[in-house]
Design a protein around this motif. Sequence first.
Motif, mmCIF file in Angstrom:
data_model
loop_
_atom_site.group_PDB
_atom_site.id
_atom_site.type_symbol
_atom_site.label_atom_id
_atom_site.label_comp_id
_atom_site.label_asym_id
_atom_site.label_seq_id
_atom_site.Cartn_x
_atom_site.Cartn_y
_atom_site.Cartn_z
ATOM 1 N N UNK A 176 0.835 -1.205 0.000
ATOM 2 C CA UNK A 176 0.000 0.000 0.000
ATOM 3 C C UNK A 176 0.865 1.249 0.000
ATOM 4 N N UNK A 177 1.912 1.264 0.835
ATOM 5 C CA UNK A 177 2.803 2.417 0.877
ATOM 6 C C UNK A 177 3.523 2.609 -0.449
ATOM 7 N N UNK A 178 3.982 1.514 -1.020
ATOM 8 C CA UNK A 178 4.701 1.592 -2.289
ATOM 9 C C UNK A 178 3.777 2.057 -3.410
ATOM 10 N N UNK A 179 2.543 1.612 -3.396
ATOM 11 C CA UNK A 179 1.576 2.010 -4.424
ATOM 12 C C UNK A 179 1.235 3.486 -4.305
ATOM 13 N N UNK A 180 1.053 3.952 -3.069
ATOM 14 C CA UNK A 180 0.750 5.367 -2.859
ATOM 15 C C UNK A 180 1.913 6.239 -3.299
ATOM 16 N N UNK A 181 3.137 5.829 -2.977
ATOM 17 C CA UNK A 181 4.306 6.615 -3.338
ATOM 18 C C UNK A 181 4.523 6.632 -4.848
ATOM 19 N N UNK A 182 4.151 5.543 -5.529
ATOM 20 C CA UNK A 182 4.356 5.450 -6.973
ATOM 21 C C UNK A 182 3.230 6.093 -7.768
ATOM 22 N N UNK A 183 2.092 6.347 -7.120
ATOM 23 C CA UNK A 183 0.946 6.911 -7.839
ATOM 24 C C UNK A 183 1.267 8.339 -8.267
ATOM 25 N N UNK A 184 0.976 8.654 -9.512
ATOM 26 C CA UNK A 184 1.237 10.017 -9.967
ATOM 27 C C UNK A 184 0.302 11.001 -9.268
ATOM 28 N N UNK A 185 0.829 12.177 -9.046
ATOM 29 C CA UNK A 185 0.016 13.224 -8.417
ATOM 30 C C UNK A 185 -1.104 13.615 -9.371
ATOM 31 N N UNK A 186 -2.232 13.968 -8.808
ATOM 32 C CA UNK A 186 -3.363 14.389 -9.636
ATOM 33 C C UNK A 186 -2.986 15.678 -10.355
ATOM 34 N N UNK A 187 -3.279 15.742 -11.621
ATOM 35 C CA UNK A 187 -2.935 16.967 -12.360
ATOM 36 C C UNK A 187 -3.741 18.146 -11.817
ATOM 37 N N UNK A 188 -3.107 19.301 -11.868
ATOM 38 C CA UNK A 188 -3.781 20.512 -11.396
ATOM 39 C C UNK A 188 -4.986 20.793 -12.288
ATOM 40 N N UNK A 189 -6.032 21.240 -11.676
ATOM 41 C CA UNK A 189 -7.239 21.581 -12.417
ATOM 42 C C UNK A 189 -7.060 22.986 -12.967
ATOM 43 N N UNK A 190 -6.930 23.148 -14.291
ATOM 44 C CA UNK A 190 -6.679 24.478 -14.866
ATOM 45 C C UNK A 190 -7.849 25.436 -14.644
ATOM 46 N N UNK A 191 -9.041 24.912 -14.531
ATOM 47 C CA UNK A 191 -10.210 25.762 -14.313
ATOM 48 C C UNK A 191 -10.175 26.336 -12.899
ATOM 49 N N UNK A 192 -9.744 25.527 -11.937
ATOM 50 C CA UNK A 192 -9.681 26.006 -10.550
ATOM 51 C C UNK A 192 -8.778 27.225 -10.442
ATOM 52 N N UNK A 193 -7.611 27.201 -11.095
ATOM 53 C CA UNK A 193 -6.694 28.344 -11.063
ATOM 54 C C UNK A 193 -7.342 29.589 -11.632
ATOM 55 N N UNK A 194 -8.063 29.422 -12.720
ATOM 56 C CA UNK A 194 -8.742 30.565 -13.342
ATOM 57 C C UNK A 194 -9.835 31.116 -12.428
ATOM 58 N N UNK A 195 -10.596 30.209 -11.794
ATOM 59 C CA UNK A 195 -11.654 30.646 -10.869
ATOM 60 C C UNK A 195 -11.063 31.390 -9.677
#
Length: 176
Positions: free
Chosen positions: A146-165
């Motif tokens: 579980x720890x290895x899977x969490x560490x290897x999981x790619x970070x969620x991409x930033x939501x471009x709409x959120x930045x604009x809002x």
Amino acid sequence: MTDFPMLKLAPEDGAISFARSFVKSDAFMQLFREGMGLVELTAGYLDGDGRAESAALAREVSLTYATESMRLTTRLMQIASWLLVQRAVAEGEMTAEQARTEKNKVRIAEPMLKPSSAEAARLPERLRDLIAHSIRLQERIRHLEDQMSEAAAPAAPANPVRGQLESLQARLGLIR
């Protein structure tokens, strides 16, 4: 408790790679030796003293013995497969990506149902000890996985709409 190596940044993708550092650590080698030793110890028991002990059991208990010894063997084969894949990564015989592909084939299963305490109490003590050790080892490996899977999981991409809002809200004075 075992000390775990520091997490390191993977230069190729910038992600934290717990897996790459852990599989090359002394803690992993201890886990590997423990797991493979338990496989050997269990095989020796089931082929030797376990045969004699199972033959002496009452008929209704021998069914529980057979079931639990099969579960034990299955659990240990899953553990051994997982350990061997991780060691192959550590030794450069397999890439982390290949290991992730193999992960779908070599899955540490959910813990199996345990026999009732009354059934388990009638099993030979050595078999009960081997089962308990294998379950603890399986839980440790599942936690590591579980720890290895969490560490290897790619970070969620930033939501471009959120930045604009947020930018728009800041300009309108809605965010302070």
